[in-house]
Design a protein around this motif. Structure first.
Motif, PDB file in Angstrom:
ATOM      1  N   VAL A  48       0.831  -1.195   0.000  1.00  0.00           N
ATOM      2  CA  VAL A  48       0.000   0.000   0.000  1.00  0.00           C
ATOM      3  C   VAL A  48       0.871   1.252   0.000  1.00  0.00           C
ATOM      4  O   VAL A  48       0.664   2.164  -0.793  1.00  0.00           O
ATOM      5  N   ALA A  49       1.831   1.284   0.906  1.00  0.00           N
ATOM      6  CA  ALA A  49       2.688   2.464   1.035  1.00  0.00           C
ATOM      7  C   ALA A  49       3.959   2.068   1.754  1.00  0.00           C
ATOM      8  O   ALA A  49       3.966   1.141   2.569  1.00  0.00           O
ATOM      9  N   GLY A  50       5.034   2.796   1.464  1.00  0.00           N
ATOM     10  CA  GLY A  50       6.299   2.533   2.116  1.00  0.00           C
ATOM     11  C   GLY A  50       7.042   3.819   2.391  1.00  0.00           C
ATOM     12  O   GLY A  50       6.831   4.825   1.710  1.00  0.00           O
ATOM     13  N   ASN A  58       6.543   5.979  -1.064  1.00  0.00           N
ATOM     14  CA  ASN A  58       5.946   5.487  -2.300  1.00  0.00           C
ATOM     15  C   ASN A  58       4.573   4.932  -1.967  1.00  0.00           C
ATOM     16  O   ASN A  58       4.337   4.463  -0.845  1.00  0.00           O
ATOM     17  N   TYR A  59       3.683   4.989  -2.929  1.00  0.00           N
ATOM     18  CA  TYR A  59       2.290   4.580  -2.733  1.00  0.00           C
ATOM     19  C   TYR A  59       1.792   3.760  -3.902  1.00  0.00           C
ATOM     20  O   TYR A  59       2.188   3.985  -5.047  1.00  0.00           O
ATOM     21  N   ARG A  66      -4.918   9.813  -1.236  1.00  0.00           N
ATOM     22  CA  ARG A  66      -5.870   9.530  -0.148  1.00  0.00           C
ATOM     23  C   ARG A  66      -5.167   9.064   1.120  1.00  0.00           C
ATOM     24  O   ARG A  66      -5.624   9.348   2.223  1.00  0.00           O
ATOM     25  N   PHE A  67      -4.080   8.317   0.967  1.00  0.00           N
ATOM     26  CA  PHE A  67      -3.348   7.773   2.114  1.00  0.00           C
ATOM     27  C   PHE A  67      -2.028   8.508   2.266  1.00  0.00           C
ATOM     28  O   PHE A  67      -1.401   8.899   1.282  1.00  0.00           O
ATOM     29  N   MET A  81      -5.462   7.316   6.515  1.00  0.00           N
ATOM     30  CA  MET A  81      -6.279   6.897   5.392  1.00  0.00           C
ATOM     31  C   MET A  81      -7.528   7.772   5.339  1.00  0.00           C
ATOM     32  O   MET A  81      -8.346   7.755   6.274  1.00  0.00           O
ATOM     33  N   ASN A  82      -7.646   8.538   4.287  1.00  0.00           N
ATOM     34  CA  ASN A  82      -8.787   9.431   4.095  1.00  0.00           C
ATOM     35  C   ASN A  82      -9.597   8.998   2.876  1.00  0.00           C
ATOM     36  O   ASN A  82      -9.107   8.228   2.042  1.00  0.00           O
TER      37      ASN A  82
END
Length: 114
Positions: A48-50, A58-59, A66-67, A81-82
């Protein structure tokens, strides 16, 4: 022994927000990358993300804009997390790289539903 404790999951309506946190403890000299993965039922686990030790992020395309991943301190990472969508429903896992080893958290359930 290294332990990762995740928190912040739950049930939220579409369009809502959640903040996940992951805290590492144990015999860790230094942590490199810290990542969030997720796994939905019947699907493979996906990144998801790092965030690296220097703060580079990174996403996944599905969550860009959004995140937001952040490194709260040397041993804690969060995922804001939006604008959550039903397709974000999954078990979210924290992963860290320490030395040559990777460590996983136990996972926290995020359910987006009305």
């Amino acid at each position: 022994q290294v332990q990762l404790v995740e928190s912040g999951g739950g049930l939220v309506q579409p369009g809502g927000s959640l903040r996940l946190s992951c805290a590492a403890s144990g015999s860790i000299f230094s942590i490199g990358a810290m990542d969030w993965y997720r796994q939905a039922p019947g699907k493979q686990r996906e990144l998801v993300a790092g965030i690296t030790s220097t703060g580079s992020t990174n996403y996944a395309d599905a969550v860009k804009g959004r995140f937001t991943i952040s490194r709260d301190n040397a041993k804690k990472v969060s995922l804001q997390m939006n604008s959550l969508r039903p397709e974000d429903t999954a078990v979210y896992y924290c992963k860290i790289i320490a030395g040559r080893n990777g460590y996983w958290g136990q996972g926290t359930q995020v359910t987006v539903s009305s």
